[in-house]
Design a protein around this motif. Structure first.
Motif, PDB file in Angstrom:
ATOM      1  N   ILE A  54      -1.478 -16.373   5.547  1.00 52.14           N
ATOM      2  CA  ILE A  54      -1.793 -15.320   4.581  1.00 52.14           C
ATOM      3  C   ILE A  54      -3.156 -15.574   3.984  1.00 52.14           C
ATOM      4  CG2 ILE A  54      -0.709 -16.434   2.588  1.00 52.14           C
ATOM      5  CD1 ILE A  54       0.366 -13.198   2.495  1.00 52.14           C
ATOM      6  N   VAL A  55      -3.889 -14.488   3.718  1.00 54.46           N
ATOM      7  CA  VAL A  55      -5.254 -14.593   3.195  1.00 54.46           C
ATOM      8  C   VAL A  55      -5.334 -13.819   1.883  1.00 54.46           C
ATOM      9  CG1 VAL A  55      -7.696 -14.233   3.674  1.00 54.46           C
ATOM     10  CG2 VAL A  55      -6.121 -14.690   5.556  1.00 54.46           C
ATOM     11  N   ASP A  56      -5.680 -14.530   0.811  1.00 54.63           N
ATOM     12  CA  ASP A  56      -5.933 -13.892  -0.485  1.00 54.63           C
ATOM     13  C   ASP A  56      -7.409 -13.510  -0.538  1.00 54.63           C
ATOM     14  OD1 ASP A  56      -5.668 -12.998  -3.080  1.00 54.63           O
ATOM     15  OD2 ASP A  56      -5.923 -14.991  -3.968  1.00 54.63           O
ATOM     16  N   THR A  57      -7.701 -12.317  -1.034  1.00 49.96           N
ATOM     17  CA  THR A  57      -9.079 -11.819  -1.028  1.00 49.96           C
ATOM     18  C   THR A  57      -9.516 -11.403  -2.425  1.00 49.96           C
ATOM     19  OG1 THR A  57      -8.422  -9.530  -0.590  1.00 49.96           O
ATOM     20  CG2 THR A  57      -8.764 -10.951   1.326  1.00 49.96           C
ATOM     21  N   ALA A  58     -10.814 -11.219  -2.581  1.00 52.26           N
ATOM     22  CA  ALA A  58     -11.369 -10.714  -3.838  1.00 52.26           C
ATOM     23  C   ALA A  58     -11.025  -9.240  -3.992  1.00 52.26           C
ATOM     24  CB  ALA A  58     -12.886 -10.904  -3.857  1.00 52.26           C
ATOM     25  N   GLY A  59     -10.943  -8.779  -5.244  1.00 48.31           N
ATOM     26  CA  GLY A  59     -10.673  -7.367  -5.502  1.00 48.31           C
ATOM     27  C   GLY A  59     -11.781  -6.482  -4.963  1.00 48.31           C
ATOM     28  N   LEU A  60     -11.409  -5.387  -4.314  1.00 47.76           N
ATOM     29  CA  LEU A  60     -12.383  -4.465  -3.744  1.00 47.76           C
ATOM     30  C   LEU A  60     -13.061  -3.667  -4.855  1.00 47.76           C
ATOM     31  CD1 LEU A  60     -10.204  -3.252  -0.777  1.00 47.76           C
ATOM     32  CD2 LEU A  60     -12.396  -4.398  -0.539  1.00 47.76           C
ATOM     33  N   GLU A  61     -14.394  -3.660  -4.846  1.00 51.68           N
ATOM     34  CA  GLU A  61     -15.162  -2.906  -5.832  1.00 51.68           C
ATOM     35  C   GLU A  61     -16.343  -2.239  -5.144  1.00 51.68           C
ATOM     36  OE1 GLU A  61     -15.633  -4.726  -9.938  1.00 51.68           O
ATOM     37  OE2 GLU A  61     -15.227  -6.525  -8.777  1.00 51.68           O
ATOM     38  N   PHE A  88      -1.584  -3.902   1.365  1.00 55.15           N
ATOM     39  CA  PHE A  88      -2.417  -3.171   0.407  1.00 55.15           C
ATOM     40  C   PHE A  88      -1.622  -3.041  -0.893  1.00 55.15           C
ATOM     41  CE2 PHE A  88      -4.225   0.545  -1.664  1.00 55.15           C
ATOM     42  CZ  PHE A  88      -5.584   0.307  -1.526  1.00 55.15           C
ATOM     43  N   ILE A  89      -2.159  -3.590  -1.965  1.00 52.39           N
ATOM     44  CA  ILE A  89      -1.418  -3.686  -3.223  1.00 52.39           C
ATOM     45  C   ILE A  89      -2.007  -2.745  -4.269  1.00 52.39           C
ATOM     46  CG2 ILE A  89      -0.702  -5.240  -5.066  1.00 52.39           C
ATOM     47  CD1 ILE A  89      -0.559  -7.450  -3.211  1.00 52.39           C
ATOM     48  N   ILE A  90      -1.111  -2.048  -4.969  1.00 48.81           N
ATOM     49  CA  ILE A  90      -1.511  -1.264  -6.140  1.00 48.81           C
ATOM     50  C   ILE A  90      -0.710  -1.754  -7.336  1.00 48.81           C
ATOM     51  CG2 ILE A  90      -1.997   0.754  -4.688  1.00 48.81           C
ATOM     52  CD1 ILE A  90       0.589   1.968  -6.083  1.00 48.81           C
ATOM     53  N   ASP A  91      -1.160  -1.404  -8.528  1.00 47.68           N
ATOM     54  CA  ASP A  91      -0.456  -1.737  -9.768  1.00 47.68           C
ATOM     55  C   ASP A  91       0.451  -0.562 -10.109  1.00 47.68           C
ATOM     56  OD1 ASP A  91       0.370  -2.221 -12.369  1.00 47.68           O
ATOM     57  OD2 ASP A  91      -1.498  -3.182 -12.951  1.00 47.68           O
ATOM     58  N   ALA A  92       1.782  -0.738  -9.983  1.00 51.42           N
ATOM     59  CA  ALA A  92       2.716   0.362 -10.204  1.00 51.42           C
ATOM     60  C   ALA A  92       2.738   0.806 -11.659  1.00 51.42           C
ATOM     61  CB  ALA A  92       4.118  -0.059  -9.764  1.00 51.42           C
ATOM     62  N   ARG A  93       2.384  -0.068 -12.586  1.00 48.20           N
ATOM     63  CA  ARG A  93       2.410   0.310 -14.006  1.00 48.20           C
ATOM     64  C   ARG A  93       1.207   1.167 -14.381  1.00 48.20           C
ATOM     65  NH1 ARG A  93       6.173  -2.145 -17.051  1.00 48.20           N
ATOM     66  NH2 ARG A  93       7.372  -3.796 -16.050  1.00 48.20           N
ATOM     67  N   VAL A  94       0.103   0.968 -13.698  1.00 49.28           N
ATOM     68  CA  VAL A  94      -1.102   1.760 -13.962  1.00 49.28           C
ATOM     69  C   VAL A  94      -1.091   3.048 -13.151  1.00 49.28           C
ATOM     70  CG1 VAL A  94      -3.624   1.776 -13.771  1.00 49.28           C
ATOM     71  CG2 VAL A  94      -2.434  -0.283 -14.559  1.00 49.28           C
ATOM     72  N   ARG A 101      -7.701   4.968  -4.186  1.00 51.62           N
ATOM     73  CA  ARG A 101      -7.815   6.003  -3.157  1.00 51.62           C
ATOM     74  C   ARG A 101      -9.011   5.710  -2.227  1.00 51.62           C
ATOM     75  NH1 ARG A 101      -4.518  10.318  -4.716  1.00 51.62           N
ATOM     76  NH2 ARG A 101      -3.891  10.258  -6.912  1.00 51.62           N
ATOM     77  N   ALA A 102     -10.127   5.253  -2.812  1.00 58.41           N
ATOM     78  CA  ALA A 102     -11.309   4.986  -1.997  1.00 58.41           C
ATOM     79  C   ALA A 102     -11.050   3.857  -1.010  1.00 58.41           C
ATOM     80  CB  ALA A 102     -12.492   4.645  -2.901  1.00 58.41           C
ATOM     81  N   PHE A 103     -10.373   2.820  -1.466  1.00 63.37           N
ATOM     82  CA  PHE A 103     -10.160   1.669  -0.590  1.00 63.37           C
ATOM     83  C   PHE A 103      -8.980   1.859   0.346  1.00 63.37           C
ATOM     84  CE2 PHE A 103     -12.625  -0.356  -4.070  1.00 63.37           C
ATOM     85  CZ  PHE A 103     -13.763  -0.530  -3.313  1.00 63.37           C
ATOM     86  N   ALA A 104      -8.084   2.773   0.017  1.00 62.94           N
ATOM     87  CA  ALA A 104      -7.046   3.138   0.985  1.00 62.94           C
ATOM     88  C   ALA A 104      -7.687   3.772   2.216  1.00 62.94           C
ATOM     89  CB  ALA A 104      -6.046   4.092   0.345  1.00 62.94           C
ATOM     90  N   ALA A 105      -8.752   4.545   1.980  1.00 59.70           N
ATOM     91  CA  ALA A 105      -9.482   5.140   3.111  1.00 59.70           C
ATOM     92  C   ALA A 105     -10.139   4.051   3.949  1.00 59.70           C
ATOM     93  CB  ALA A 105     -10.533   6.120   2.584  1.00 59.70           C
ATOM     94  N   ALA A 133       2.374   6.413  -5.237  1.00 62.72           N
ATOM     95  CA  ALA A 133       1.697   5.730  -4.141  1.00 62.72           C
ATOM     96  C   ALA A 133       1.894   6.426  -2.796  1.00 62.72           C
ATOM     97  CB  ALA A 133       2.177   4.277  -4.052  1.00 62.72           C
ATOM     98  N   PHE A 134       2.891   7.291  -2.687  1.00 63.58           N
ATOM     99  CA  PHE A 134       3.073   8.048  -1.440  1.00 63.58           C
ATOM    100  C   PHE A 134       1.826   8.859  -1.102  1.00 63.58           C
ATOM    101  CE2 PHE A 134       7.597   7.236  -2.167  1.00 63.58           C
ATOM    102  CZ  PHE A 134       8.064   7.041  -0.876  1.00 63.58           C
ATOM    103  N   ALA A 135       1.059   9.241  -2.137  1.00 64.31           N
ATOM    104  CA  ALA A 135      -0.106  10.094  -1.927  1.00 64.31           C
ATOM    105  C   ALA A 135      -1.222   9.397  -1.150  1.00 64.31           C
ATOM    106  CB  ALA A 135      -0.644  10.573  -3.280  1.00 64.31           C
ATOM    107  N   LEU A 136      -1.165   8.069  -1.010  1.00 63.36           N
ATOM    108  CA  LEU A 136      -2.216   7.353  -0.288  1.00 63.36           C
ATOM    109  C   LEU A 136      -2.112   7.547   1.226  1.00 63.36           C
ATOM    110  CD1 LEU A 136      -2.297   3.959  -2.234  1.00 63.36           C
ATOM    111  CD2 LEU A 136      -3.965   5.808  -2.349  1.00 63.36           C
TER     112      LEU A 136
END
Length: 455
Positions: A54-61, A88-94, A101-105, A133-136
């Motif tokens: 498994i590879v942990d990565t920096a947050g996409l910006e 691909f991880i999102i924050d369900a509370r936010v 959306r940009a990084f899902a693309a 999240a279904f919208a991604l």
């Protein structure tokens, strides 16, 4: 069959928390603030009967390619390219953000199997974000709580569905047993090496040059490295497991909580290493902090190699002699420590550095038989007998080496508490010279046998 998963997402969605959960250790630094992770960190993960990398990565910006954030994004994109599948991880509370959306693309363009994870979904607070999240368009989101370990069974099923050819159990054939026997006689495990030094000494640049690729994040900014990242290096047949660490400043100057965590992670890497390269900036050599780091490594009992980095920026005339005199004067506890002038930027001196690491590892593991040790002790006592204390002579009976890593000796004598510290140093230095033990700490313990007639 093993496979690799890359954890990606925007900052502060819980990527490092999930990484720690899957590897079963707190390897990655975790904090409430965004952007803690910078380099990509790899680990061996287990989930049920699955074992994978498994590879942990920096947050996409979104950022300019030349900026620090842009270089961090490039590291993440490299991890995506090397992975078999993407978490691909999102924050369900936010809920979904424009950045998600940009990084899902971006993830869709990678054309890799993708598992959508809605993290922080414990309780009812994450239900709306999970449905959103279904919208991604990345499939059914997996509700998960990396912090509390909820939803891991659903993640297991999703990994098996995404990578059926990697997760299907295989029946070993007869030839596999022969291959396993051959693997047992394969090369020895790599030498564990930690690279320590002050901030901006060039640690990450040096390791990148050893690997021959830009594996670690580098730049002119001080303090880029936060996590201690382990990478495998095979330099001309010598296998090393090298730990890149955060720069160590004086403790009094460290106020930020994250810097404290980074320093603690660097010291933990040192404790698990066998050889430590103390990297010194040649433009500011042998500063007090360099000596503190080397002394700390010696007290921890690790073999020491001094890397004199950026040596291409200083005058070369008589450099080796000057360095040898300075090191022996300032670091008597590891007298004879190897000093290698090098340049991580140009690659000068890397072969000598790896040779010094290999040699230091051999010395660190060296054992001396009891007979030569006791002949040595007799000669030492004949040359300089131990001083009499309170009119009574101290008798040195015999010496032995119970263990190596580092070389540790036990000297049996009478009145162990009365032997002066100066005489102990004399014996230690004589051991180093007689049995060729340069650059490693030597442990000498005095032990006194009980007197059977004391009562």
């Amino acid at each position: 069959m093993t496979f690799t998963l890359a954890i990606v997402g925007r900052p502060n969605v819980g990527k490092s928390t999930l990484f720690n959960r899957l590897v079963g250790k707190k390897l990655a630094l975790v904090d409430d603030r965004p952007g803690v992770t910078r380099d990509r960190r790899e680990g061996e993960a287990h989930l049920g009967d699955l074992a994978f990398r498994i590879v942990d990565t920096a947050g996409l910006e979104e950022a300019d390619a030349a900026s620090l954030e842009g270089r961090m994004r490039a590291q993440t994109e490299t991890a995506i390219g090397d992975a078999d599948a993407i978490l691909f991880i999102i924050d369900a509370r936010v809920g979904l953000t424009p950045t998600d959306r940009a990084f899902a693309a971006l993830v869709r363009r990678a054309a890799k199997p993708t598992i959508l994870v809605a993290n922080k979904s414990e309780g009812r607070g994450g239900e709306a974000g999970t449905l959103e999240a279904f919208a991604l368009g990345l499939g059914t989101p997996i509700p998960l709580s990396a912090e509390h370990g909820e939803g891991l069974s659903d993640l297991y099923d999703a990994i098996c569905d995404a990578l059926p050819e990697h997760t299907r159990p295989e029946v070993p054939e007869a030839d596999d047993a022969e291959d396993a026997a051959e693997d047992a006689s394969a090369p020895k495990r790599p030498i564990k090496v930690a690279v320590l030094g002050r901030p901006n000494a060039g640690k990450s640049t040096l390791i990148n040059r050893l690997m021959g690729e830009d594996r670690l994040l580098t730049g002119p900014e001080a303090g880029i490295t936060r996590d201690s990242i382990a990478v495998e290096v095979n330099f001309r047949g010598t296998r090393l497991e090298v730990f890149d660490t955060a720069g160590l400043r004086r403790r009094a100057r460290i106020e930020d909580k994250l810097e404290k965590l980074s320093a603690a992670d660097a010291l933990r890497a040192m404790k698990f290493a066998e050889v430590v390269v103390v990297l010194i900036d040649a433009t500011h050599p042998f500063e007090e902090q360099d000596l503190r780091i080397a002394d700390l490594v010696a007290r921890e009992g690790r073999a020491v190699v001094i890397g004199y980095n950026k040596s291409d920026l200083v005058a070369r005339g008589g450099l080796a002699t000057r360095l040898r005199e300075e090191a022996d004067r300032l670091l008597p506890q590891v007298k004879g420590v190897p000093i290698v002038p090098l340049s991580g930027l140009t690659g000068h001196g890397l072969d000598k550095l790896v040779e010094a690491i290999s040699q230091a590892h051999k010395v660190w593991n060296k054992r001396v038989a009891t007979n030569p040790l006791n002949r040595f002790l007799q000669q030492v006592v004949d040359n300089h007998p131990p001083p009499a204390v309170s009119g009574r002579r101290v008798k040195l009976r015999y010496i032995t080496q119970p263990k190596a890593r580092p070389p540790s000796f036990v000297l049996f004598c009478s009145r162990a508490e009365a032997v002066p510290e100066s005489y102990i140093r004399y014996i230690t230095n004589a051991l180093r010279e007689t049995f060729d033990l340069p650059g490693v700490p030597i442990r000498l313990t005095l032990r006194q046998k009980d007197n059977p007639y004391a009562e």
